[in-house]
Enzyme design. Structure first.
Site, PDB file in Angstrom:
ATOM      1  N   CYS A   2      -3.373  32.017  37.634  1.00  0.00           N
ATOM      2  CA  CYS A   2      -3.113  33.389  38.258  1.00  0.00           C
ATOM      3  C   CYS A   2      -2.107  34.269  37.539  1.00  0.00           C
ATOM      4  O   CYS A   2      -1.285  33.542  36.792  1.00  0.00           O
ATOM      5  CB  CYS A   2      -2.837  33.339  39.564  1.00  0.00           C
ATOM      6  SG  CYS A   2      -3.864  32.471  40.719  1.00  0.00           S
ATOM      7  N   GLY A  28      -6.667  35.877  35.295  1.00  0.00           N
ATOM      8  CA  GLY A  28      -7.496  35.624  36.245  1.00  0.00           C
ATOM      9  C   GLY A  28      -8.488  36.665  36.432  1.00  0.00           C
ATOM     10  O   GLY A  28      -8.147  37.931  36.451  1.00  0.00           O
ATOM     11  N   ASN A 103       1.617  31.642  41.627  1.00  0.00           N
ATOM     12  CA  ASN A 103       1.147  31.006  40.405  1.00  0.00           C
ATOM     13  C   ASN A 103       1.447  29.761  40.036  1.00  0.00           C
ATOM     14  O   ASN A 103       2.639  29.248  40.127  1.00  0.00           O
ATOM     15  CB  ASN A 103       1.450  31.872  39.019  1.00  0.00           C
ATOM     16  CG  ASN A 103       0.925  31.599  37.882  1.00  0.00           C
ATOM     17  OD1 ASN A 103       1.585  31.661  36.834  1.00  0.00           O
ATOM     18  ND2 ASN A 103      -0.156  30.816  37.879  1.00  0.00           N
ATOM     19  N   GLY A 104       0.627  28.892  39.986  1.00  0.00           N
ATOM     20  CA  GLY A 104       0.844  27.517  39.894  1.00  0.00           C
ATOM     21  C   GLY A 104       0.052  26.456  40.824  1.00  0.00           C
ATOM     22  O   GLY A 104      -1.050  26.955  41.470  1.00  0.00           O
ATOM     23  N   TYR A 244      -2.695  28.538  24.734  1.00  0.00           N
ATOM     24  CA  TYR A 244      -3.818  29.228  25.095  1.00  0.00           C
ATOM     25  C   TYR A 244      -3.696  30.372  25.807  1.00  0.00           C
ATOM     26  O   TYR A 244      -4.271  31.335  26.105  1.00  0.00           O
ATOM     27  CB  TYR A 244      -5.102  28.368  25.453  1.00  0.00           C
ATOM     28  CG  TYR A 244      -6.121  29.163  26.112  1.00  0.00           C
ATOM     29  CD1 TYR A 244      -7.224  29.549  25.512  1.00  0.00           C
ATOM     30  CD2 TYR A 244      -6.158  28.921  27.739  1.00  0.00           C
ATOM     31  CE1 TYR A 244      -8.158  30.384  26.041  1.00  0.00           C
ATOM     32  CE2 TYR A 244      -7.237  29.529  28.205  1.00  0.00           C
ATOM     33  CZ  TYR A 244      -8.142  30.320  27.368  1.00  0.00           C
ATOM     34  OH  TYR A 244      -9.192  30.990  28.139  1.00  0.00           O
TER      35      TYR A 244
HETATM   36  P1  AMP Z   1     -14.732  23.968  25.198  1.00  0.00           P
HETATM   37  O1  AMP Z   1     -14.128  22.837  24.195  1.00  0.00           O
HETATM   38  O2  AMP Z   1     -15.953  24.349  25.071  1.00  0.00           O
HETATM   39  O3  AMP Z   1     -14.497  23.498  26.717  1.00  0.00           O
HETATM   40  O4  AMP Z   1     -13.991  25.396  25.006  1.00  0.00           O
HETATM   41  C1  AMP Z   1     -12.733  25.519  24.554  1.00  0.00           C
HETATM   42  C2  AMP Z   1     -12.406  26.744  24.344  1.00  0.00           C
HETATM   43  O5  AMP Z   1     -11.967  27.444  25.630  1.00  0.00           O
HETATM   44  C3  AMP Z   1     -11.153  27.262  23.659  1.00  0.00           C
HETATM   45  O6  AMP Z   1     -11.417  27.844  22.223  1.00  0.00           O
HETATM   46  C4  AMP Z   1     -10.026  27.846  24.298  1.00  0.00           C
HETATM   47  O7  AMP Z   1     -10.035  29.126  23.804  1.00  0.00           O
HETATM   48  C5  AMP Z   1     -10.704  28.035  25.638  1.00  0.00           C
HETATM   49  N1  AMP Z   1      -9.915  27.325  26.808  1.00  0.00           N
HETATM   50  C6  AMP Z   1      -9.108  26.390  26.713  1.00  0.00           C
HETATM   51  N2  AMP Z   1      -8.605  26.081  28.030  1.00  0.00           N
HETATM   52  C7  AMP Z   1      -9.275  27.101  28.821  1.00  0.00           C
HETATM   53  C8  AMP Z   1      -9.158  27.184  30.304  1.00  0.00           C
HETATM   54  N3  AMP Z   1      -8.374  26.302  30.926  1.00  0.00           N
HETATM   55  N4  AMP Z   1     -10.198  27.817  30.812  1.00  0.00           N
HETATM   56  C9  AMP Z   1     -10.631  28.605  30.140  1.00  0.00           C
HETATM   57  N5  AMP Z   1     -10.914  28.644  28.678  1.00  0.00           N
HETATM   58  C10 AMP Z   1     -10.095  27.621  27.930  1.00  0.00           C
END
Ligand code: AMP
Length: 459
Positions: A2, A28, A103-104, A244
Site C-alpha cells: 500500500c 496499490g 502499509n506492511g 521493484y
Molecule cells: P512474473 O515472473 O511473470 O511473475 O513477473 C515478473 C514481473 O512482475 C517482474 O518484471 C516485475 O516487474 C513484476 N513484479 C515483481 N514483483 C511483483 C509483485 N509483487 N507484484 C506485481 N508485479 C511484480
C-alpha cells in the site's frame, strides 16, 4: 502493498492527501481513501474501489474539510478486497475520532485478532490493520501518545502507520523499518508519505525519514519524537522496495531508487556479461537497471519493448487471441530494434516466470537472433510475509527450478541473475536489508504461521 500519505497543519489537507495518492498510485490500485479532521476534531472519510481518479474528485474533497488528513491506496492482495477493507479506518473512541492508514503486514495479526474477539471485540473487515485500532482503543494508558506506543509495541512484522487522533497526527515505523516513511515540510505544516515522490508532487521539502521504531507526534510544524518502540535485534528495510516496488524518482531508506537500480544493473553486467547488439528493459520497473547494464557493458540501450499504460485491471480475454494475450495487451516489441539482433533483455525480477515466458516468445516472433535474459535481482525463492504481494513458494519459478532449467523453460540463449552477494554489496552503505524473498531468512517472527493460522489479509 500500500501507499500512505498524511498532512497536518496544512490548509486543504484532503486535497494534499489526494495529490500524494496520485504519486503513490503504483503502490496499490485496488482501493483508495481519504480522511480529514475538521476544526471540531470530527473525522470524515471517503473511499473508492480502484484508483484515486476513479472517484475522489473535487466534490468529494469539498466534503472533507480540515487541516489534517490521511490518504491510503491499497494493493490487491488475496482475500481482502472490497471497500470494507479499504482505508483510512475511521472510528470514534474515548479520546475522540481516530483514523489510521497502514502499509506492511503484521505477522501476529491473526493471533491478536483471536484474542480481541475472545474479549468481545467486533471486526468489520479481514484486514490486519484493524487490529491496531482495537489495541489503541482498548489501551488503559490514559493518553493517546501512550496508547499508540503500547498498541504498536504488541505488533510483530512490518508496519509504517499514520494515525490521527483529533487533529494530532502520529507517524510510526516498526523497529526493523521494513516499509518506508518520510516527512516533509509544507506551508507551515507537515506532510508524511511512503515515498519522497509524493512530497515532490505536493511541493513539500524533505525533512527526514521516520527512523525505524520511531513514534512521532505532529501538530502543525511541531514535531516531537516520543519514546521509541522496543528495539529489534537488527534493522531490515525491504530490499524489494529498491528492486521493484518504489518509484525510481523516490529516495527510499536514504537511497535514490534510480541510483540503486542502476548499480544493480551495472553489477549484473559485471557478473553476467553477454555478447550482444543491444540491451533493452522490460518497462517501466526495469528501466534504470537496463541503463546501468548498458553503461557498464558499453552495449547500446534501445527501446525494444513498448508498454501500454492504459490497460485497466480488468479486460475481456478473447480466447481466440491466444495464450500470451495478457502479456501482449501490456507489451509490444519494436520489430525494427529486434529483428536479426542478438538482444539482452533486462528485467528487475523473475517471480512466477509467466510474464517473461510470454515476453520472450514475443521477442523471438519479432525476429531476435539470440535472446540473453538478465535479472537485476537474485532468484525469488520464498514468499514475503512483510507486505509484498508474492505468490506461494510452489508458484515461484526460482524455488521450483534450477537456473539452467529456467533458461530452457523461458527459451532463452542464456540467463543470468544478480547474485545475493552482489546485490548486498551494491547497497552495503544502507544495509543490512531484509532479503527473505531471496534467502528465506525471515527476520521478524512469523507468529501466525507458527500457530497454524493463515496470514491475515495484508496491506
Ligand atoms: P512474473 O515472473 O511473470 O511473475 O513477473 C515478473 C514481473 O512482475 C517482474 O518484471 C516485475 O516487474 C513484476 N513484479 C515483481 N514483483 C511483483 C509483485 N509483487 N507484484 C506485481 N508485479 C511484480
Amino acid at each position: 502493498m500500500c501507499g500512505i500519505v498524511g498532512a497536518s497543519g496544512v490548509h486543504g489537507a484532503a486535497r494534499i492527501a489526494s495529490l500524494g495518492l496520485y504519486a503513490l498510485q503504483h503502490r496499490g490500485q485496488e482501493a483508495a481513501g481519504i480522511s480529514a479532521v475538521d476544526d471540531n476534531g470530527v473525522a470524515r472519510v471517503q473511499k473508492v474501489t480502484g484508483q484515486i481518479a476513479d472517484g475522489i474528485d473535487d466534490e468529494v474533497l469539498r466534503g472533507l474539510p480540515g487541516d489534517t488528513a490521511l490518504g491510503h491506496t491499497r494493493y490487491s492482495t488475496a482475500g481482502g478486497g472490497g471497500l470494507v477493507n479499504a482505508q483510512p479506518i475511521v472510528v470514534r473512541y474515548h479520546q475522540g475520532d481516530m483514523a489510521l492508514v497502514h502499509n506492511g503486514n503484521i505477522t501476529n495479526a491473526r493471533t491478536l485478532r483471536a484474542e480481541l474477539v475472545e474479549e468481545g471485540a467486533i471486526f468489520q473487515g479481514t484486514i490486519d490493520s484493524e487490529v491496531i485500532v482495537h489495541l489503541i482503543a482498548r489501551s488503559r494508558a490514559g493518553n493517546p501518545d501512550e496508547e499508540i506506543r503500547e498498541a504498536l509495541s504488541r505488533l510483530e512484522g512490518a508496519f509504517s502507520v499514520l494515525i490521527t487522533i483529533g487533529d494530532t497526527m502520529y507517524a510510526a515505523r516498526d523497529a526493523r523499518g521494513f516499509r518506508p516513511l518520510v516527512l516533509g515540510r509544507l506551508n507551515g505544516g507537515m506532510v508524511a508519505a511512503s515515498e519522497t515522490c509524493a512530497l515532490d508532487l505536493v511541493g513539500a521539502r524533505f525533512h527526514c525519514e521516520v527512523p525505524p521504531g520511531a513514534v512521532i507526534r505532529i501538530r502543525g510544524t511541531e514535531v516531537t519524537e516520543l519514546e521509541p518502540l522496543p528495539p529489534a535485534p537488527r534493522q531490515a528495510p525491504c530490499i524489494f522496495e529498491l528492486i521493484y516496488f518504489a518509484r525510481p524518482d523516490s529516495n527510499v531508506f536514504g537511497k535514490s531508487v534510480d541510483r540503486a537500480r542502476r548499480a544493480f544493473g551495472r553489477q549484473l553486467a559485471r557478473e553476467h556479461p553477454a555478447d550482444a547488439d543491444c540491451v533493452f528493459s522490460v518497462p517501466d520497473s526495469s528501466n534504470s537497471a537496463a541503463l546501468g547494464f548498458a553503461e557498464e557493458s558499453g552495449i547500446p540501450l534501445e527501446l525494444g519493448l513498448i508498454r501500454n499504460h492504459y490497460v485497466g485491471r480488468t479486460f475481456i480475454h478473447p480466447e481466440q487471441i491466444g495464450r500470451d494475450f495478457k502479456v501482449r495487451v501490456k507489451y509490444n516489441p519494436v520489430r525494427e530494434v529486434i529483428e536479426g539482433k542478438r538482444v539482452i533483455v533486462v528485467d528487475d525480477s523473475l517471480v512466477r516466470g509467466t510474464t517473461s515466458k510470454g515476453l520472450i516468445s514475443l521477442i523471438r516472433d519479432a525476429g531476435a537472433r539470440e535472446v540473453h535474459f538478465r535479472v537485476a535481482s537474485p532468484p525469488v525463492t520464498n514468499p514475503c510475509f512483510y507486505g509484498i504481494d508474492m505468490p506461494t513458494k510452489q508458484e515461484l519459478i526460482g524455488a521450483r527450478m534450477a537456473v539452467g532449467d529456467i533458461a530452457r523453460h523461458l527459451n532463452v540463449d542464456s540467463l543470468g541473475y544478480l547474485s545475493l552477494e552482489g546485490m548486498h554489496q551494491v547497497v552495503s552503505e544502507q544495509g543490512p536489508f531484509c532479503d527473505a524473498c531471496f534467502s528465506g531468512d525471515y527476520t521478524a517472527p512469523l507468529v501466525d504461521l507458527g500457530s497454524g493460522l493463515a496470514a491475515a489479509s495484508t496491506c
